[in-house]
Design a protein around this motif. Structure first.
Motif, PDB file in Angstrom:
ATOM      1  N   VAL A 152       0.846  -1.186   0.000  1.00 23.80           N
ATOM      2  CA  VAL A 152       0.000   0.000   0.000  1.00 23.80           C
ATOM      3  C   VAL A 152       0.884   1.240   0.000  1.00 23.80           C
ATOM      4  CG1 VAL A 152      -0.151   0.077   2.526  1.00 23.80           C
ATOM      5  CG2 VAL A 152      -1.988   1.075   1.146  1.00 23.80           C
ATOM      6  N   GLN A 153       0.385   2.310  -0.573  1.00 12.34           N
ATOM      7  CA  GLN A 153       1.131   3.565  -0.572  1.00 12.34           C
ATOM      8  C   GLN A 153       1.001   4.254   0.781  1.00 12.34           C
ATOM      9  OE1 GLN A 153      -0.307   5.844  -3.954  1.00 12.34           O
ATOM     10  NE2 GLN A 153       1.401   5.114  -5.201  1.00 12.34           N
ATOM     11  N   ALA A 154       1.976   5.064   1.094  1.00  9.05           N
ATOM     12  CA  ALA A 154       1.923   5.843   2.328  1.00  9.05           C
ATOM     13  C   ALA A 154       0.632   6.652   2.374  1.00  9.05           C
ATOM     14  CB  ALA A 154       3.129   6.775   2.414  1.00  9.05           C
TER      15      ALA A 154
ATOM     16  N   LEU B   5      -1.012   4.847   6.934  1.00  6.12           N
ATOM     17  CA  LEU B   5       0.194   4.018   7.012  1.00  6.12           C
ATOM     18  C   LEU B   5       1.423   4.788   6.563  1.00  6.12           C
ATOM     19  CD1 LEU B   5      -1.382   0.684   5.836  1.00  6.12           C
ATOM     20  CD2 LEU B   5      -0.043   0.964   7.925  1.00  6.12           C
ATOM     21  N   LYS B   6       2.545   4.447   7.189  1.00 10.99           N
ATOM     22  CA  LYS B   6       3.830   5.079   6.909  1.00 10.99           C
ATOM     23  C   LYS B   6       4.831   4.012   6.484  1.00 10.99           C
ATOM     24  CE  LYS B   6       2.972   8.392  10.662  1.00 10.99           C
ATOM     25  NZ  LYS B   6       3.490   8.956  11.932  1.00 10.99           N
TER      26      LYS B   6
ATOM     27  N   ASP C 229       5.994   1.511   8.969  1.00  6.95           N
ATOM     28  CA  ASP C 229       5.091   0.448   9.402  1.00  6.95           C
ATOM     29  C   ASP C 229       5.355  -0.854   8.649  1.00  6.95           C
ATOM     30  OD1 ASP C 229       2.496   2.917   9.540  1.00  6.95           O
ATOM     31  OD2 ASP C 229       3.598   2.070  11.248  1.00  6.95           O
ATOM     32  N   THR C 230       6.225  -0.815   7.673  1.00  5.78           N
ATOM     33  CA  THR C 230       6.548  -2.011   6.888  1.00  5.78           C
ATOM     34  C   THR C 230       7.154  -3.087   7.778  1.00  5.78           C
ATOM     35  OG1 THR C 230       6.858  -0.769   4.834  1.00  5.78           O
ATOM     36  CG2 THR C 230       7.982  -2.903   5.027  1.00  5.78           C
TER      37      THR C 230
ATOM     38  N   VAL D  39       4.671  -0.715   2.988  1.00  3.57           N
ATOM     39  CA  VAL D  39       4.166   0.628   2.732  1.00  3.57           C
ATOM     40  C   VAL D  39       5.212   1.372   1.911  1.00  3.57           C
ATOM     41  CG1 VAL D  39       3.242   2.739   3.735  1.00  3.57           C
ATOM     42  CG2 VAL D  39       2.958   0.550   4.928  1.00  3.57           C
TER      43      VAL D  39
ATOM     44  N   SER E 276       6.739   4.657  -0.163  1.00  2.80           N
ATOM     45  CA  SER E 276       6.745   6.122   0.020  1.00  2.80           C
ATOM     46  C   SER E 276       6.400   6.850  -1.268  1.00  2.80           C
ATOM     47  CB  SER E 276       8.112   6.578   0.527  1.00  2.80           C
ATOM     48  OG  SER E 276       9.115   6.180  -0.378  1.00  2.80           O
TER      49      SER E 276
END
Length: 128
Positions: free
Chosen positions: A12-14, A86-87, A90-91, A126, A128
């Motif tokens: 998922v993207q940030a 999400l950042k 968080d990966t 996630v 960036s």
């Protein structure tokens, strides 16, 4: 013996969201405290969130407060982790864990030692 199976991870993207699920076997799910942990490459497994048997007591890692929400559905033997905003940091591989106990969530449930059973994990990435 309790089996835990996580699902819902992905890329998922940030700023995006994911909802992780952890389905459990057994007929005593409502007597278990449940936790979510994560582990990034080269790092130790880190507490993310925990919820007691009734859902009335929860705890969170400071850096996810206000972004992540742990919940449970005892009728479905499932615990969830809703992750918003999400950042990249968080990966990690996210694991759910269980312990047969009733009562409130204390600081002990922030440790891996508190849990008897673990799932295999689901990858969250996630970008960036």
């Amino acid at each position: 013996q309790v089996q835990l199976v996580e699902s819902g991870g992905g890329l998922v993207q940030a700023g995006g969201s994911l909802r992780l699920s952890c389905a459990t076997s057994g007929r005593t799910f409502s007597s278990y405290a449940m936790g979510w942990f994560r582990q990034a490459p080269g790092k130790e497994r880190q507490f993310v969130a925990a919820i007691n048997w009734s859902g009335g007591s929860t705890a969170y890692l400071d850096s996810v407060k206000g972004r992540f929400t742990i919940s449970r559905d005892n009728a479905k033997n499932t615990v969830y982790l809703q992750m918003n905003s999400l950042k990249p940091e968080d990966t990690a591989v996210y694991y759910c864990a269980a312990r047969s106990t009733r009562g409130e969530i204390t600081n002990y449930f922030r440790t891996t030692n508190a849990y008897e059973y673990w799932g295999q994990g689901t990858q969250v990435t996630v970008s960036s």
